[in-house]
Design an enzyme around this catalytic site. Structure first.
Site, PDB file in Angstrom:
ATOM      1  N   ARG A   1      16.573  -3.343  12.660  1.00  0.00           N
ATOM      2  CA  ARG A   1      15.402  -3.509  13.531  1.00  0.00           C
ATOM      3  C   ARG A   1      14.234  -2.677  13.020  1.00  0.00           C
ATOM      4  O   ARG A   1      13.107  -3.124  12.982  1.00  0.00           O
ATOM      5  CB  ARG A   1      15.814  -3.077  14.937  1.00  0.00           C
ATOM      6  CG  ARG A   1      14.896  -3.488  16.021  1.00  0.00           C
ATOM      7  CD  ARG A   1      15.491  -3.184  17.377  1.00  0.00           C
ATOM      8  NE  ARG A   1      16.552  -2.161  17.327  1.00  0.00           N
ATOM      9  CZ  ARG A   1      17.431  -1.966  18.278  1.00  0.00           C
ATOM     10  NH1 ARG A   1      17.406  -2.718  19.340  1.00  0.00           N
ATOM     11  NH2 ARG A   1      18.329  -1.004  18.187  1.00  0.00           N
TER      12      ARG A   1
ATOM     13  N   ASP B   1      23.003   0.582  10.735  1.00  0.00           N
ATOM     14  CA  ASP B   1      21.645   0.586  10.166  1.00  0.00           C
ATOM     15  C   ASP B   1      21.378   1.684   9.137  1.00  0.00           C
ATOM     16  O   ASP B   1      20.414   1.601   8.391  1.00  0.00           O
ATOM     17  CB  ASP B   1      20.606   0.708  11.290  1.00  0.00           C
ATOM     18  CG  ASP B   1      20.492  -0.579  12.091  1.00  0.00           C
ATOM     19  OD1 ASP B   1      20.982  -1.609  11.614  1.00  0.00           O
ATOM     20  OD2 ASP B   1      19.916  -0.546  13.187  1.00  0.00           O
TER      21      ASP B   1
ATOM     22  N   GLY C   1      24.972   0.524  19.709  1.00  0.00           N
ATOM     23  CA  GLY C   1      25.592  -0.611  19.012  1.00  0.00           C
ATOM     24  C   GLY C   1      26.884  -0.176  18.329  1.00  0.00           C
ATOM     25  O   GLY C   1      26.943   0.897  17.737  1.00  0.00           O
TER      26      GLY C   1
ATOM     27  N   ASP D   1      20.133   4.531   9.561  1.00  0.00           N
ATOM     28  CA  ASP D   1      18.758   5.017   9.747  1.00  0.00           C
ATOM     29  C   ASP D   1      18.707   6.377  10.429  1.00  0.00           C
ATOM     30  O   ASP D   1      17.795   6.656  11.207  1.00  0.00           O
ATOM     31  CB  ASP D   1      17.945   3.984  10.561  1.00  0.00           C
ATOM     32  CG  ASP D   1      18.575   3.699  11.915  1.00  0.00           C
ATOM     33  OD1 ASP D   1      19.725   4.119  12.152  1.00  0.00           O
ATOM     34  OD2 ASP D   1      17.916   3.052  12.743  1.00  0.00           O
TER      35      ASP D   1
ATOM     36  N   ARG E   1      24.656   0.650  26.069  1.00  0.00           N
ATOM     37  CA  ARG E   1      23.369   1.351  26.011  1.00  0.00           C
ATOM     38  C   ARG E   1      23.024   1.642  27.472  1.00  0.00           C
ATOM     39  O   ARG E   1      22.635   0.741  28.202  1.00  0.00           O
ATOM     40  CB  ARG E   1      22.299   0.462  25.365  1.00  0.00           C
ATOM     41  CG  ARG E   1      22.657  -0.012  23.955  1.00  0.00           C
ATOM     42  CD  ARG E   1      21.511  -0.811  23.349  1.00  0.00           C
ATOM     43  NE  ARG E   1      21.962  -1.695  22.285  1.00  0.00           N
ATOM     44  CZ  ARG E   1      22.100  -1.342  21.010  1.00  0.00           C
ATOM     45  NH1 ARG E   1      21.832  -0.125  20.638  1.00  0.00           N
ATOM     46  NH2 ARG E   1      22.504  -2.225  20.110  1.00  0.00           N
TER      47      ARG E   1
ATOM     48  N   THR F   1      26.362   3.907  13.183  1.00  0.00           N
ATOM     49  CA  THR F   1      25.471   2.743  13.304  1.00  0.00           C
ATOM     50  C   THR F   1      25.428   2.047  11.958  1.00  0.00           C
ATOM     51  O   THR F   1      25.397   2.712  10.918  1.00  0.00           O
ATOM     52  CB  THR F   1      24.031   3.135  13.717  1.00  0.00           C
ATOM     53  OG1 THR F   1      23.154   2.033  13.417  1.00  0.00           O
ATOM     54  CG2 THR F   1      23.495   4.350  12.988  1.00  0.00           C
TER      55      THR F   1
ATOM     56  N   ASP G   1      20.610   7.129  17.082  1.00  0.00           N
ATOM     57  CA  ASP G   1      19.603   8.095  17.560  1.00  0.00           C
ATOM     58  C   ASP G   1      19.371   8.047  19.069  1.00  0.00           C
ATOM     59  O   ASP G   1      19.118   9.075  19.691  1.00  0.00           O
ATOM     60  CB  ASP G   1      18.290   7.991  16.771  1.00  0.00           C
ATOM     61  CG  ASP G   1      17.718   6.592  16.761  1.00  0.00           C
ATOM     62  OD1 ASP G   1      18.373   5.672  17.295  1.00  0.00           O
ATOM     63  OD2 ASP G   1      16.618   6.420  16.222  1.00  0.00           O
TER      64      ASP G   1
HETATM   65  O1  F6P Z   1      23.530  -1.633  15.384  1.00  0.00           O
HETATM   66  C1  F6P Z   1      22.170  -1.582  15.093  1.00  0.00           C
HETATM   67  C2  F6P Z   1      21.578  -2.912  15.338  1.00  0.00           C
HETATM   68  O2  F6P Z   1      22.431  -3.753  14.663  1.00  0.00           O
HETATM   69  C3  F6P Z   1      20.158  -3.254  14.933  1.00  0.00           C
HETATM   70  O3  F6P Z   1      19.940  -3.496  13.577  1.00  0.00           O
HETATM   71  C4  F6P Z   1      19.900  -4.472  15.786  1.00  0.00           C
HETATM   72  O4  F6P Z   1      18.568  -4.747  15.974  1.00  0.00           O
HETATM   73  C5  F6P Z   1      20.564  -4.101  17.057  1.00  0.00           C
HETATM   74  O5  F6P Z   1      21.610  -3.206  16.716  1.00  0.00           O
HETATM   75  C6  F6P Z   1      21.034  -5.244  17.874  1.00  0.00           C
HETATM   76  O6  F6P Z   1      22.025  -4.830  18.752  1.00  0.00           O
HETATM   77  P1  F6P Z   1      22.364  -5.463  20.147  1.00  0.00           P
HETATM   78  O7  F6P Z   1      22.434  -6.918  19.940  1.00  0.00           O
HETATM   79  O8  F6P Z   1      23.661  -4.851  20.501  1.00  0.00           O
HETATM   80  O9  F6P Z   1      21.276  -5.052  21.070  1.00  0.00           O
END
Ligand code: F6P
Length: 326
Positions: free
Chosen positions: A175, A131, A14, A133, A75, A129, A106
C-alpha cells in the site's frame, strides 16, 4: 520488576506467513525459562473481550510450517480509544499477565507504544508484515514468503505472455511501499517495476516500452505495487492501451494470495530468532522496543523509531533493476 512470571502474546494487523513460527518461538522460550504464557485471540480486540488461552509446548506443535496465525488477527478500532485500552489493561491484570509480545506491523506497534506509556505495561514488538516496510530491521516476517509467492505466479504468467506476445501488468501488495514489487520484479526479470516511492513512472514506462520494441521485445512483464502513484495496474493498463493501441495488454492482481502459504526457510528461522529474543528482552526488563535483524544480527530498536522512521529503498537495488531489465 522481579522475575517475570507470566506473559501474553498476540498477532495483530494483516497476517503474514511466519507469524505462527514466531508465536511458537515465544511460547517455547517462555516455557524454557519457566514463565507462564497466555495467547490472546484476535489481536488487541482479544485483550478487550478477554479472549485468553493458556498455552504450553504442545499448543504450538506443528504450526511452524503453517501460514496465517493460530491466534487470529484483527485491526482493532476499539483499542484506539482510551476506554478500550483501560478495559484491556484491567483484563491483563486480572489474568496476572505482566508483559506482552505484539507481533504485527507499524499500526500494531503504535497501539503497543501508547499502551506501554499509558499504563506502564511492558510491551515488545516483533515485525510481522509481508510489506517489509518497518524501520529497524532488514526484513519483516512474511516478506520472503510473499515475494516467493509472487515469483511463482509471475513465472507462470511469463510463459503465457511470451506465447501470445502480450504485455502483462501484475499488481502486487504494498500500500505504501515498493519492497515486494522491487524484489519480486528483479527476481522475475520484469521489464519495469512501478513503486509508490517514485514519481513520474508512467513517462518512464512509456520510454521503457518504446526501447523494448526497438530491441524486438514482443512481450513485457510490468510489476506494479498497489500503492504506486499512477493509480494501480488497471489504471496504468488503461493509459498504456491509449499510448500503444497495438499492444495486447492484460492485468493480473495477485491480491491476498501473497498473504498466505507455508513460510519459507528464511521466514521460519527469522521468526524463531525474533521470538526467542523478544522473551529474553522482557526477562531483562527491556520493553518499548522492537526486535529486528540487521546484517544478520539480532538487534532491538525503540518502538518510536520503528513507527516514525521509514526504511529507505536501497538505491543499488533500483539501479540493478534498471540495468538488468534492458
Ligand atoms: O499486509 C500488508 C498489506 O498486505 C498491504 O500491502 C495491503 O494494502 C493490506 O495489507 C491489505 O490488507 P487487508 O485486506 O487485510 O486490509
Amino acid at each position: 520488576m522481579g522475575k517475570l512470571k507470566k506473559i501474553g502474546v498476540l498477532t495483530s494487523g494483516g497476517d503474514a506467513p511466519g507469524m505462527n513460527a514466531a508465536v511458537r518461538a515465544v511460547v517455547r522460550t517462555a516455557i524454557y525459562y519457566d514463565i507462564e504464557i497466555v495467547g490472546v485471540f484476535q489481536g488487541f480486540d482479544g485483550l478487550i473481550s478477554a479472549k485468553f488461552i493458556d498455552l504450553d509446548s504442545r499448543s504450538v506443535s506443528n504450526i511452524i510450517n503453517r501460514g496465517g496465525t493460530i491466534l487470529k488477527t484483527a485491526r482493532s478500532e476499539k483499542f484506539k480509544t482510551k476506554e478500550g485500552r483501560k478495559i484491556a489493561h484491567k483484563n491483563l491484570l486480572d489474568q496476572g499477565i505482566e508483559a506482552l509480545v505484539v507481533i504485527g506491523g507499524d499500526g500494531s506497534f503504535t497501539g503497543a507504544r501508547i499502551f506501554e506509556q499509558e499504563f506502564n505495561f511492558p510491551c515488545i514488538g516483533i515485525p510481522g508484515t509481508i510489506d517489509n516496510d518497518i524501520y529497524g530491521t532488514d526484513f519483516t516476517i512474511g516478506f520472503d514468503t510473499a515475494v516467493n509467492t509472487v515469483i511463482e505466479a509471475v513465472d507462470k504468467i511469463r510463459d503465457t505472455a511470451s506465447s501470445h506476445d502480450r504485455f502483462f501488468f501484475i499488481e502486487v501488495m504494498g500500500r505504501d511501499s515498493g519492497y515486494i514489487a522491487l524484489h519480486s520484479g528483479i527476481a522475475c526479470g520484469a521489464e519495469k517495476i512501478m513503486i509508490p516511492e517514485l514519481e513520474g513512472e508512467f513517462e518512464s514506462l512509456v520510454e521503457t516500452l518504446k526501447e523494448g520494441t526497438k530491441r524486438k521485445k514482443t512481450s513485457n512483464i510490468v510489476i506494479v505495487a498497489e500503492g504506486d502513484q499512477e493509480g494501480g495496474a488497471y489504471e496504468i493498463a488503461k493509459k498504456t492501451r491509449i499510448e500503444f493501441p497495438e499492444f495486447d495488454v492484460k492485468v493480473t492482481v495477485l491480491g491476498h494470495t501473497q498473504r498466505g502459504g507455508s513460510p519459507t526457510c528464511s521466514d521460519r528461522v527469522m521468526a524463531t530468532r525474533m521470538g526467542v529474543k523478544a522473551v529474553e528482552c522482557l526477562m531483562l526488563n527491556r520493553s518499548n522496543v522492537m526486535v529486528g535483524i540487521v546484517n544478520n544480527h539480532i538487534v532491538t530498536c525503540s518502538l518510536l523509531d520503528a513507527i516514525k522512521q521509514h526504511p529507505s529503498l536501497n538505491p543499488e537495488l533500483l539501479n540493478v533493476a534498471l540495468i538488468a531489465s534492458t
